[in-house]
Enzyme design. Sequence first.
Site: not given
Length: 297
Positions: A177, A214
């Site tokens: 992420e 993500k």
Amino acid sequence: MFDPDKAAKIRAGQGFIAALDQSGGSTPKALRLYGVSEDRYASDAEMFDLIHNMRERIVRAPAFTGDKVVGAILFEQTMDREFEGHPAPVYLWEQRGVVPFLKIDKGLEETANGVKLMKPIPGLDATLERARAAGMFGTKERSVIDAADAAGIEAIVAQQFDVGRQVLAHDMVPILEPEISIGMNDKARAETMLRDAILRHLDDLPVGQEIMLKLTLPEEAGLYAPLVDHPKVMRVVALSGGYSRDEANARLARNRGVIASFSRALTEGLSDAQDDAEFEAALARTIDSIQAASVAD
């Protein structure tokens, strides 16, 4: 190797991943939004009990099942607690059909070259061994990009992949992420730089290994299509990043193959003051809207 049933759910499930991983720094704000002010608790232990009660209320709601919620990201303390008398990861998978992931990052370094790298993660191998034994399928690790700085973005992607390889060595799937701040003036340029850096690092992953990503919802619809279609990417998910749920859903629906992994946008409109019927109805509407945006063509 990865649990095949959980992997199949993540690859093909027609839903989204719930981010229920608020940690010490973000929990007070999450509780305030839920209607629980700081005067309701006198210690960190009481604070974490209250946020756990909120999470348990969410996961036991009738709408929170694997039909529309394919995965959930948990704070480490949540992994070690129970939902409805069952270990949290076991309850999620066996009772709800939801694949559990573990947040492993321990916060961010100070900004350098326009990015905030992850702080060191002490004892990570031991944590990963414990998480896999508990039934966790994968992990999530967050760092932040605040500027379209080539050196900074390369450093953040390299660090994400380094941690990801450590996770893969434990037969777990890492969700990388590298979040891009939504208020940046050069957000679109940073997104293109990030996509290209990720593609370069994917080339270095051995054939047969898979990660997840993500990412912040992009300015250009379809920008992350090369990542969605990449054979070494199990799934691309999107964070809400400060957008309202309506705005996040609208942006998400314009990006084929990207599903949600919302935190604040998931709990928007939920309140400690609601009775169970009100709470469950509000959550069901939210889950329906996020799931619809996640599977939009």
